[in-house]
Motif scaffolding. Sequence first.
Motif, PDB file in Angstrom:
ATOM      1  N   THR A  90     -42.616  -2.442  59.933  1.00 59.37           N
ATOM      2  CA  THR A  90     -41.458  -3.235  60.373  1.00 59.37           C
ATOM      3  C   THR A  90     -41.548  -3.428  61.886  1.00 59.37           C
ATOM      4  O   THR A  90     -42.379  -4.189  62.360  1.00 59.37           O
ATOM      5  CB  THR A  90     -40.138  -2.578  59.930  1.00 59.37           C
ATOM      6  OG1 THR A  90     -40.087  -1.223  60.408  1.00 59.37           O
ATOM      7  CG2 THR A  90     -40.022  -2.570  58.419  1.00 59.37           C
ATOM      8  N   SER A  91     -40.746  -2.726  62.660  1.00 60.14           N
ATOM      9  CA  SER A  91     -40.655  -3.001  64.098  1.00 60.14           C
ATOM     10  C   SER A  91     -41.922  -2.641  64.874  1.00 60.14           C
ATOM     11  O   SER A  91     -42.212  -3.236  65.919  1.00 60.14           O
ATOM     12  CB  SER A  91     -39.468  -2.258  64.701  1.00 60.14           C
ATOM     13  OG  SER A  91     -39.622  -0.849  64.537  1.00 60.14           O
ATOM     14  N   ALA A  92     -42.705  -1.681  64.385  1.00 64.54           N
ATOM     15  CA  ALA A  92     -43.909  -1.233  65.092  1.00 64.54           C
ATOM     16  C   ALA A  92     -45.187  -1.698  64.402  1.00 64.54           C
ATOM     17  O   ALA A  92     -46.242  -1.105  64.584  1.00 64.54           O
ATOM     18  CB  ALA A  92     -43.912   0.291  65.228  1.00 64.54           C
ATOM     19  N   ARG A  93     -45.107  -2.771  63.629  1.00 58.56           N
ATOM     20  CA  ARG A  93     -46.274  -3.225  62.859  1.00 58.56           C
ATOM     21  C   ARG A  93     -47.447  -3.616  63.742  1.00 58.56           C
ATOM     22  O   ARG A  93     -48.601  -3.584  63.306  1.00 58.56           O
ATOM     23  CB  ARG A  93     -45.881  -4.385  61.948  1.00 58.56           C
ATOM     24  CG  ARG A  93     -45.497  -5.647  62.690  1.00 58.56           C
ATOM     25  CD  ARG A  93     -45.047  -6.755  61.763  1.00 58.56           C
ATOM     26  NE  ARG A  93     -43.754  -6.473  61.162  1.00 58.56           N
ATOM     27  CZ  ARG A  93     -43.086  -7.340  60.398  1.00 58.56           C
ATOM     28  NH1 ARG A  93     -43.607  -8.527  60.124  1.00 58.56           N
ATOM     29  NH2 ARG A  93     -41.914  -7.024  59.902  1.00 58.56           N
ATOM     30  N   LEU A  94     -47.170  -4.004  64.993  1.00 57.65           N
ATOM     31  CA  LEU A  94     -48.232  -4.296  65.963  1.00 57.65           C
ATOM     32  C   LEU A  94     -48.102  -3.375  67.173  1.00 57.65           C
ATOM     33  O   LEU A  94     -48.406  -3.766  68.306  1.00 57.65           O
ATOM     34  CB  LEU A  94     -48.169  -5.769  66.401  1.00 57.65           C
ATOM     35  CG  LEU A  94     -48.490  -6.812  65.324  1.00 57.65           C
ATOM     36  CD1 LEU A  94     -48.351  -8.224  65.894  1.00 57.65           C
ATOM     37  CD2 LEU A  94     -49.888  -6.613  64.754  1.00 57.65           C
ATOM     38  N   GLY A  95     -47.659  -2.164  66.918  1.00 54.16           N
ATOM     39  CA  GLY A  95     -47.535  -1.182  67.995  1.00 54.16           C
ATOM     40  C   GLY A  95     -48.881  -0.749  68.535  1.00 54.16           C
ATOM     41  O   GLY A  95     -49.919  -0.918  67.887  1.00 54.16           O
ATOM     42  N   PRO A  96     -48.919  -0.178  69.746  1.00 54.19           N
ATOM     43  CA  PRO A  96     -50.194   0.234  70.351  1.00 54.19           C
ATOM     44  C   PRO A  96     -51.011   1.159  69.470  1.00 54.19           C
ATOM     45  O   PRO A  96     -52.238   1.032  69.382  1.00 54.19           O
ATOM     46  CB  PRO A  96     -49.760   0.938  71.643  1.00 54.19           C
ATOM     47  CG  PRO A  96     -48.425   0.346  71.964  1.00 54.19           C
ATOM     48  CD  PRO A  96     -47.774   0.063  70.641  1.00 54.19           C
ATOM     49  N   GLU A  97     -50.350   2.112  68.775  1.00 53.58           N
ATOM     50  CA  GLU A  97     -51.092   3.043  67.933  1.00 53.58           C
ATOM     51  C   GLU A  97     -51.697   2.345  66.727  1.00 53.58           C
ATOM     52  O   GLU A  97     -52.767   2.725  66.241  1.00 53.58           O
ATOM     53  CB  GLU A  97     -50.208   4.204  67.496  1.00 53.58           C
ATOM     54  CG  GLU A  97     -48.942   3.822  66.741  1.00 53.58           C
ATOM     55  CD  GLU A  97     -47.742   3.585  67.629  1.00 53.58           C
ATOM     56  OE1 GLU A  97     -47.804   2.680  68.482  1.00 53.58           O
ATOM     57  OE2 GLU A  97     -46.721   4.292  67.449  1.00 53.58           O
ATOM     58  N   VAL A  98     -51.047   1.278  66.242  1.00 49.33           N
ATOM     59  CA  VAL A  98     -51.601   0.485  65.141  1.00 49.33           C
ATOM     60  C   VAL A  98     -52.866  -0.239  65.596  1.00 49.33           C
ATOM     61  O   VAL A  98     -53.904  -0.212  64.921  1.00 49.33           O
ATOM     62  CB  VAL A  98     -50.554  -0.520  64.624  1.00 49.33           C
ATOM     63  CG1 VAL A  98     -51.195  -1.514  63.656  1.00 49.33           C
ATOM     64  CG2 VAL A  98     -49.401   0.213  63.956  1.00 49.33           C
ATOM     65  N   ILE A  99     -52.792  -0.891  66.743  1.00 49.53           N
ATOM     66  CA  ILE A  99     -53.939  -1.635  67.262  1.00 49.53           C
ATOM     67  C   ILE A  99     -55.088  -0.683  67.577  1.00 49.53           C
ATOM     68  O   ILE A  99     -56.256  -0.980  67.267  1.00 49.53           O
ATOM     69  CB  ILE A  99     -53.538  -2.446  68.512  1.00 49.53           C
ATOM     70  CG1 ILE A  99     -52.383  -3.400  68.168  1.00 49.53           C
ATOM     71  CG2 ILE A  99     -54.722  -3.203  69.064  1.00 49.53           C
ATOM     72  CD1 ILE A  99     -52.650  -4.331  67.006  1.00 49.53           C
ATOM     73  N   ASN A 100     -54.779   0.471  68.161  1.00 50.32           N
ATOM     74  CA  ASN A 100     -55.834   1.444  68.470  1.00 50.32           C
ATOM     75  C   ASN A 100     -56.511   1.949  67.200  1.00 50.32           C
ATOM     76  O   ASN A 100     -57.735   2.145  67.167  1.00 50.32           O
ATOM     77  CB  ASN A 100     -55.251   2.619  69.258  1.00 50.32           C
ATOM     78  CG  ASN A 100     -54.837   2.231  70.665  1.00 50.32           C
ATOM     79  OD1 ASN A 100     -55.293   1.217  71.193  1.00 50.32           O
ATOM     80  ND2 ASN A 100     -53.964   3.019  71.275  1.00 50.32           N
ATOM     81  N   SER A 101     -55.719   2.173  66.151  1.00 50.74           N
ATOM     82  CA  SER A 101     -56.276   2.657  64.885  1.00 50.74           C
ATOM     83  C   SER A 101     -57.193   1.607  64.257  1.00 50.74           C
ATOM     84  O   SER A 101     -58.307   1.924  63.799  1.00 50.74           O
ATOM     85  CB  SER A 101     -55.135   3.007  63.929  1.00 50.74           C
ATOM     86  OG  SER A 101     -55.623   3.456  62.688  1.00 50.74           O
ATOM     87  N   LEU A 102     -56.744   0.345  64.230  1.00 53.81           N
ATOM     88  CA  LEU A 102     -57.586  -0.727  63.698  1.00 53.81           C
ATOM     89  C   LEU A 102     -58.882  -0.843  64.495  1.00 53.81           C
ATOM     90  O   LEU A 102     -59.966  -1.013  63.934  1.00 53.81           O
ATOM     91  CB  LEU A 102     -56.825  -2.050  63.733  1.00 53.81           C
ATOM     92  CG  LEU A 102     -55.636  -2.195  62.785  1.00 53.81           C
ATOM     93  CD1 LEU A 102     -54.810  -3.427  63.141  1.00 53.81           C
ATOM     94  CD2 LEU A 102     -56.085  -2.270  61.327  1.00 53.81           C
TER      95      LEU A 102
END
Length: 236
Positions: A90-102
């Motif tokens: 939801t609100s953090a779907r493109l959060g920094p930790e998401v991008i770093n994980s991808l």
Amino acid sequence: MRLPTQPFTLYGLLRPGLSPHSKVLRVYIEGDGHAWESRTRPSTDPTPRNPVTLRLAMADPGADTVLYLARPCQYVQGEDRRQCSKRYWTSARLGPEVINSLGAAITLAKAACGAEQVILVGFSGGGGAAALLAATREDVAFLGTVAGNLDTEAWADLQGVSPLTESLNPMAVAPSLQHLPQRHLSSRTDATMPPEISEGFCRAVNQSESCVVISGVPHGGPWQRYWGYDYSSGKP
């Protein structure tokens, strides 16, 4: 395949390249999936019921290695869901930790197949993730998005939904991507992510010709029938 990163274990599918000389990894990043049960209630599992990006990846006719990469918490179970708070779809779907994980997952797959460069293609929210990843990596040869959420603020305003307060906005990194070959496909029939979202991004990267607008395709596809798999340039 499981791609262990921090803080998420991601799910991916790797199709080996047809040529032993290929040094390119083509990465297809899934959309937001089944993020909401209703307009006001998040789902308990964001695994897509309509895996648009998987069909895009499967239709790729190229000789390069192909990686289908799911977003955090999609297709995973048990211990691999330990970090799966609903905020990450939801609100953090493109959060920094998401991008770093991808990004870490792409680096793992790249090492596994011996690639030197990556092509990033993302659908919907995965398109926004692809743009954000392109701004953080030096090995990206091409950026492609399909109905991509390339301006989260403009999209939230357009749809009348809450802003993605814990997410990065791809529009913010547009100035750093002006020299990267890219293509952004949208459809006038797509009420979820209309062409104006990607067109604003194309203006920001000073590549108006990189936006391709068609008609007749709703948000759920079938985009693979209209997507061009030639990544030798940013031209349609």
